[in-house]
Design an enzyme around this catalytic site. Structure first.
Site, PDB file in Angstrom:
ATOM      1  N   ALA A  18      -8.938 -21.699  35.651  1.00 14.07           N
ATOM      2  CA  ALA A  18     -10.199 -20.969  35.545  1.00 14.07           C
ATOM      3  C   ALA A  18     -10.373 -20.036  36.733  1.00 14.07           C
ATOM      4  CB  ALA A  18     -11.370 -21.944  35.461  1.00 14.07           C
ATOM      5  N   CYS A 100      -9.188 -30.251  32.269  1.00 11.57           N
ATOM      6  CA  CYS A 100      -9.961 -29.726  33.392  1.00 11.57           C
ATOM      7  C   CYS A 100     -10.808 -30.823  34.023  1.00 11.57           C
ATOM      8  CB  CYS A 100     -10.850 -28.580  32.935  1.00 11.57           C
ATOM      9  SG  CYS A 100     -11.795 -27.845  34.281  1.00 11.57           S
ATOM     10  N   ASN A 203       3.311 -31.257  34.433  1.00 11.25           N
ATOM     11  CA  ASN A 203       2.492 -30.414  35.299  1.00 11.25           C
ATOM     12  C   ASN A 203       2.005 -31.238  36.490  1.00 11.25           C
ATOM     13  OD1 ASN A 203      -0.897 -29.286  35.158  1.00 11.25           O
ATOM     14  ND2 ASN A 203       0.768 -28.170  36.114  1.00 11.25           N
ATOM     15  N   GLY A 227       0.937 -24.209  38.375  1.00 11.51           N
ATOM     16  CA  GLY A 227      -0.379 -23.626  38.553  1.00 11.51           C
ATOM     17  C   GLY A 227      -0.584 -23.095  39.947  1.00 11.51           C
ATOM     18  N   ARG A 228      -1.054 -23.949  40.849  1.00 10.32           N
ATOM     19  CA  ARG A 228      -1.443 -23.491  42.185  1.00 10.32           C
ATOM     20  C   ARG A 228      -0.293 -22.882  42.973  1.00 10.32           C
ATOM     21  NH1 ARG A 228      -3.849 -28.867  44.278  1.00 10.32           N
ATOM     22  NH2 ARG A 228      -2.370 -29.673  42.741  1.00 10.32           N
TER      23      ARG A 228
END
Length: 350
Positions: A18, A100, A203, A227-228
């Site tokens: 997000a 999330c 993940n 992701g990060r």
């Protein structure tokens, strides 16, 4: 690997985040080696579909196929309608958000909170599949290992989702209670992979080529989702792809290349968000690019005071011109092994 009729370029995925994985960022990740990228979550609330925020998230102009859109909500019928809404706007794959951990999402019983209510979670999956199947659109789902350490039900839910017609599962190796703290664990992901026949994506804490190799081997997963670690380092996908194919490391990118990538990213970002929002929302991306570079923190502090796109763009160009005068290539990224605890970074991994 495939998702429904779509053959992916590789098994390296950009995770939905997000406020991060908007269209410009997804396009950049795909250009730099990601075989697949999922959008930020789009709400299932019909009353919010006409907002500027949702319309931006549903904008896929110029995006490389397959276009995957993640939807979030708590009502099965509303989620089915959200799937149809996004298919009408170009979505080719629909992803259900059950991963999330953000409080603003979980307090409304969406995201990973749905893992506490297995009948509702299954009803949502069934409704979304029913809405998508007649249109030939595959449904995927992203979840966590469970709500808390004492309530890890990813394997049970994975079997149910497969029976419902979900065609791929991504599992973040943390519970909702962990958020992004502590270490991701991969035993649950391996158990999910052993329990189902559909593709499973691992993940969590995958930040180096070696880590990607080790997680794939340990879990048996079909793909990894990053992701990060891609924030400010979107070329991580091509680095991992090269390492998995050859066992050797690519040299770090040239400073001149990163300068061009970031400046092009900013122009794409400004075009989507407009001048007022664009200059502000771009700050986090610039900060991620420069955070480990010489003089990066001081530059970020100055850059955050700039409030127009042209000045911001020129400041970034000047910073990398100065960096290029000192070094040809970017510094080598820090390494890590399978059990290294990661620094918690900004960005809500969906």
């Amino acid at each position: 690997m495939n998702i429904g009729p779509y053959v992916l370029a590789n098994n390296l995925f950009a995770a939905p985040m997000a406020g991060v994985t908007d269209r410009p960022f997804r396009r950049l990740c795909k250009a730099l080696g990601a075989g697949y990228a999922v959008s930020e979550m789009v709400t299932s609330r019909r009353d919010l579909w006409d907002t500027l925020k949702t319309s931006r998230r549903a904008n896929h102009d110029g995006e490389v196929a397959p276009i995957a859109v993640q939807i979030a909500g708590t009502d099965a019928q509303m989620m089915a309608e959200a799937a149809a809404y996004n298919i009408d706007r170009g979505a080719q794959i629909i992803d259900i958000n059950m991963g999330c951990p953000a409080k603003k999402v979980c307090n409304k019983w969406a995201g990973s909170a749905l893992m506490q209510d297995e009948p509702l979670a299954l009803a949502i999956a069934e409704a979304v599949v029913a809405a998508c199947a007649p249109r030939g659109v595959p449904v995927t789902l992203k979840m966590r290992t469970g709500w808390a350490e004492s309530h890890k039900n990813a394997v049970t839910l994975a079997r149910a989702f497969e029976t419902a017609g979900v065609q791929m599962l991504a599992v973040h190796g943390r519970t909702r209670a962990q958020g992004y703290k502590g270490q991701a664990e991969y035993d649950t992901i391996a158990a999910v992979k052993a329990a189902v026949r559909i593709p499973v994506v691992a993940n969590g804490d995958i930040h180096t080529p070696e880590k990607a190799r080790d997680v794939l081997a340990y879990t048996g997963a079909d793909a990894v989702m990053i992701g990060r670690a891609a924030q400010g380092r979107p070329w991580i996908f091509r680095e991992i792809a090269h390492f998995l194919a050859t066992g050797t490391h690519l040299a770090p990118p040239l400073v001149a290349e990163v300068r061009r990538l970031l400046l092009d990213h900013l122009l794409d970002h400004y075009e989507l968000y407009g001048a007022f929002s664009g200059v502000r929302s771009a700050r986090k991306h610039i900060g991620w690019y420069v955070r480990t570079l010489p003089g990066g923190e001081a530059f970020r502090s100055r850059m955050n005071l700039l409030d127009d796109c042209e000045t911001q763009w020129q400041a970034v160009a000047g910073f990398f011109d100065g960096l290029g005068a000192e070094m040809d290539r970017m510094p080598v990224a820090a390494g890590g092994d399978l059990n290294e605890q990661q620094q918690d970074r900004q960005g809500e991994l969906a």
